[in-house]
Design an enzyme around this catalytic site. Structure first.
Site, PDB file in Angstrom:
ATOM      1  N   ASP A 216       3.517  -8.267   6.538  1.00 42.18           N
ATOM      2  CA  ASP A 216       3.186  -6.897   6.942  1.00 42.18           C
ATOM      3  C   ASP A 216       4.447  -6.165   7.387  1.00 42.18           C
ATOM      4  O   ASP A 216       4.383  -5.292   8.256  1.00 42.18           O
ATOM      5  CB  ASP A 216       2.121  -6.882   8.044  1.00 42.18           C
ATOM      6  CG  ASP A 216       1.457  -5.509   8.183  1.00 42.18           C
ATOM      7  OD1 ASP A 216       1.628  -4.667   7.279  1.00 42.18           O
ATOM      8  OD2 ASP A 216       0.776  -5.289   9.198  1.00 42.18           O
TER       9      ASP A 216
ATOM     10  N   LYS B 210      -7.224  -3.398  -2.073  1.00 39.47           N
ATOM     11  CA  LYS B 210      -7.063  -3.361  -0.618  1.00 39.47           C
ATOM     12  C   LYS B 210      -8.109  -2.458   0.015  1.00 39.47           C
ATOM     13  O   LYS B 210      -8.249  -1.297  -0.363  1.00 39.47           O
ATOM     14  CB  LYS B 210      -5.658  -2.833  -0.288  1.00 39.47           C
ATOM     15  CG  LYS B 210      -5.400  -2.595   1.197  1.00 39.47           C
ATOM     16  CD  LYS B 210      -5.281  -3.894   1.970  1.00 39.47           C
ATOM     17  CE  LYS B 210      -5.203  -3.653   3.470  1.00 39.47           C
ATOM     18  NZ  LYS B 210      -3.899  -3.888   4.026  1.00 39.47           N
TER      19      LYS B 210
ATOM     20  N   HIS C  99       1.779  -9.891   1.894  1.00 38.43           N
ATOM     21  CA  HIS C  99       1.407  -8.561   2.438  1.00 38.43           C
ATOM     22  C   HIS C  99       2.695  -7.837   2.808  1.00 38.43           C
ATOM     23  O   HIS C  99       3.329  -8.162   3.812  1.00 38.43           O
ATOM     24  CB  HIS C  99       0.519  -8.721   3.680  1.00 38.43           C
ATOM     25  CG  HIS C  99       0.089  -7.411   4.280  1.00 38.43           C
ATOM     26  ND1 HIS C  99      -1.221  -7.145   4.613  1.00 38.43           N
ATOM     27  CD2 HIS C  99       0.772  -6.301   4.620  1.00 38.43           C
ATOM     28  CE1 HIS C  99      -1.310  -5.939   5.120  1.00 38.43           C
ATOM     29  NE2 HIS C  99      -0.103  -5.400   5.146  1.00 38.43           N
TER      30      HIS C  99
ATOM     31  N   HIS D 266       4.895  -3.883   2.851  1.00 36.83           N
ATOM     32  CA  HIS D 266       5.014  -2.434   2.644  1.00 36.83           C
ATOM     33  C   HIS D 266       6.413  -2.124   2.152  1.00 36.83           C
ATOM     34  O   HIS D 266       7.396  -2.374   2.871  1.00 36.83           O
ATOM     35  CB  HIS D 266       4.758  -1.685   3.953  1.00 36.83           C
ATOM     36  CG  HIS D 266       3.372  -1.873   4.470  1.00 36.83           C
ATOM     37  ND1 HIS D 266       2.315  -1.060   4.113  1.00 36.83           N
ATOM     38  CD2 HIS D 266       2.854  -2.818   5.294  1.00 36.83           C
ATOM     39  CE1 HIS D 266       1.213  -1.489   4.696  1.00 36.83           C
ATOM     40  NE2 HIS D 266       1.508  -2.560   5.424  1.00 36.83           N
TER      41      HIS D 266
ATOM     42  N   HIS E 270      -8.036  -4.953   5.639  1.00 39.99           N
ATOM     43  CA  HIS E 270      -7.530  -4.618   6.972  1.00 39.99           C
ATOM     44  C   HIS E 270      -8.734  -4.703   7.895  1.00 39.99           C
ATOM     45  O   HIS E 270      -9.592  -3.827   7.899  1.00 39.99           O
ATOM     46  CB  HIS E 270      -6.899  -3.209   6.999  1.00 39.99           C
ATOM     47  CG  HIS E 270      -6.345  -2.867   8.345  1.00 39.99           C
ATOM     48  ND1 HIS E 270      -4.991  -2.743   8.586  1.00 39.99           N
ATOM     49  CD2 HIS E 270      -6.946  -2.662   9.548  1.00 39.99           C
ATOM     50  CE1 HIS E 270      -4.788  -2.479   9.869  1.00 39.99           C
ATOM     51  NE2 HIS E 270      -5.967  -2.414  10.471  1.00 39.99           N
TER      52      HIS E 270
ATOM     53  N   HIS F  92      -3.302 -10.094   8.085  1.00 43.75           N
ATOM     54  CA  HIS F  92      -2.687 -10.013   9.417  1.00 43.75           C
ATOM     55  C   HIS F  92      -3.676 -10.269  10.553  1.00 43.75           C
ATOM     56  O   HIS F  92      -3.884  -9.421  11.406  1.00 43.75           O
ATOM     57  CB  HIS F  92      -1.934  -8.699   9.637  1.00 43.75           C
ATOM     58  CG  HIS F  92      -2.636  -7.450   9.156  1.00 43.75           C
ATOM     59  ND1 HIS F  92      -3.930  -7.146   9.473  1.00 43.75           N
ATOM     60  CD2 HIS F  92      -2.193  -6.430   8.386  1.00 43.75           C
ATOM     61  CE1 HIS F  92      -4.231  -5.980   8.925  1.00 43.75           C
ATOM     62  NE2 HIS F  92      -3.204  -5.535   8.261  1.00 43.75           N
TER      63      HIS F  92
HETATM   64  O1  DOR Z   1       1.491  -1.974  11.724  1.00 44.82           O
HETATM   65  C1  DOR Z   1       1.082  -1.617  10.638  1.00 44.82           C
HETATM   66  N1  DOR Z   1       1.828  -0.846   9.819  1.00 44.82           N
HETATM   67  N2  DOR Z   1      -0.141  -1.963  10.277  1.00 44.82           N
HETATM   68  C2  DOR Z   1      -0.711  -1.488   9.161  1.00 44.82           C
HETATM   69  O2  DOR Z   1      -1.828  -1.838   8.902  1.00 44.82           O
HETATM   70  C3  DOR Z   1       0.006  -0.507   8.315  1.00 44.82           C
HETATM   71  C4  DOR Z   1       1.446  -0.602   8.481  1.00 44.82           C
HETATM   72  C5  DOR Z   1       2.186   0.584   7.892  1.00 44.82           C
HETATM   73  O3  DOR Z   1       1.899   0.957   6.746  1.00 44.82           O
HETATM   74  O4  DOR Z   1       3.069   1.115   8.558  1.00 44.82           O
HETATM   75 ZN    ZN Z   2       0.079  -3.748   6.323  1.00 43.39          ZN
END
Ligand code: DOR
Ligand code: ZN
Length: 346
Positions: A248, A100, A14, A16, A137, A175
């Site tokens: 995450d 997702k 997971h 970003h 999520h 998460h």
């Molecule tokens: O803390 C987080 N940041 N939780 C999420 O679900 C998304 C993520 C983000 O994209 O910044």
């Molecule tokens: Zn995330």
């Protein structure tokens, strides 16, 4: 005493990566240690169609440092308009590894997510047929549900009904932050797994709020009370194959974090591996670290394990690096609150 540990190269289930200048800056922080990652689709606008995923994947490949061996495992962002045929084609071609599900409004860039879960039934049924996993999520967004209860309520009101109505659908609860999440995953005999982040193994809600507000510890799902953190640590270090690493890691510039309405996310790509060795050593579970970082995830996603390795070596206590400098602004690296005792040496 162990002072060196070699693991099959880990994967991040997971992650970003964002886009543009932020992508260019954060990608090497992951590729330095990880072979593959499940790439979150919550860009602005989100990665909804297979055409979007093809384009995003090519931007990621173009941003890879020369000579880097890294595979981005792409996902599609589920909306109430998602076309099941497009999803099936993206899966059949090997383009995507998962879809997702964001409940609308649950987190960063989730406005296009799902409000009426009946509207995505057809897509979920198709996914069960073709054995394409759903990443979830797991938080309800109802205004009357306390933010600390949103994961537990999601399990009862949304996730369990979806799983009952869609036999064969493989789900990753992403998460997880609660003992309720751990219990729910452990109660399922099949088709359910969970990722656990680095930061949720370290912080509880006091870290965010006691002695002044700490925006860099604010993420979603928000960290819960200590008993939940301990349940996550027990699950992660238990050797149970249903739990694996999904960092995450979610970069936001300091300007966007340190604001009257700050963004949710902890940026952990840089120091996740040293922190995890620290945690597993504290729990007397170093022999289970490889399962959590490198074996359980591929097994659930039905992918081969990595053949290369990384080695971490005990070092003199050193503070965590503070910032990643990007062309969009500085990003603060997650501070675990202790000096790092391990470093990746090869
Ligand atoms: O803390 C987080 N940041 N939780 C999420 O679900 C998304 C993520 C983000 O994209 O910044
Ligand atoms: Zn995330």
């Amino acid at each position: 005493m162990t002072d060196q540990i070699t693991l099959r190269r880990p994967d991040d289930w997971h992650l970003h990566l964002r886009d543009g200048a932020m992508l260019a800056a954060v990608l090497p922080e992951t590729t330095r240690h990880f072979a593959r990652a499940i790439i979150m689709p919550n860009l602005v606008p989100p990665v909804v169609t297979s055409a979007d995923a093809i384009a995003y994947k090519s931007r990621i490949m173009a941003a890879l440092p020369d000579g880097t061996d890294f595979t981005p495992l792409m996902t599609l962002y589920l909306t109430e308009e998602t076309d099941a045929d497009d999803v099936a084609a993206a899966h059949a071609s090997g383009l995507i590894s998962a879809v997702k599900l964001y409940p609308a409004g649950a987190t960063t860039n989730s406005a296009s997510g799902v409000s009426d879960f009946d509207k995505v039934r057809g897509v979920l049924e198709r996914m069960a047929e073709i054995d394409l996993p759903l990443c979830v999520h797991g938080e309800v967004t109802d205004a009357d549900i306390d933010i600390f209860d949103r994961e537990a309520v999601f399990i009862d009101r949304v996730l369990d009904p979806i799983r009952r109505k869609t036999p064969g659908l493989r789900v990753i609860m992403e998460h997880i932050t609660t003992a309720d999440g751990v219990d729910y995953v452990q109660s399922a005999d099949r088709d359910l797994a969970a990722t656990i982040t680095t930061h949720h193994l370290i912080i509880n809600r006091n870290h965010i709020l006691v002695g002044g507000i700490k925006p860099h510890y604010y993420c979603l799902p928000v960290a819960k009370r200590e008993s939940h953190r301990l349940a996550l640590r027990a699950a992660a270090t238990s050797g149970d194959t249903r739990f694996f690493l999904g960092t995450d890691s979610a970069p936001h510039t300091d300007a966007n974090k340190l604001s009257a309405c700050g963004c949710a996310g902890c940026f952990t790509a840089t120091n996740t591996m040293p922190i995890l060795v620290h945690v597993f050593e504290e729990e007397g579970a170093l022999d289970r670290l490889e399962g959590f970082t490198s074996l359980h995830g591929p097994a659930f996603y039905r992918l081969p394990v990595n053949e290369t390795t990384i080695t971490l070596t005990k070092c003199a206590p050193s503070p965590t690096p503070e910032k990643l400098i990007t062309n969009e602004g500085d990003v603060t690296i997650f501070d675990p609150g202790f000096d790092l005792l391990w470093q990746v040496t090869s």
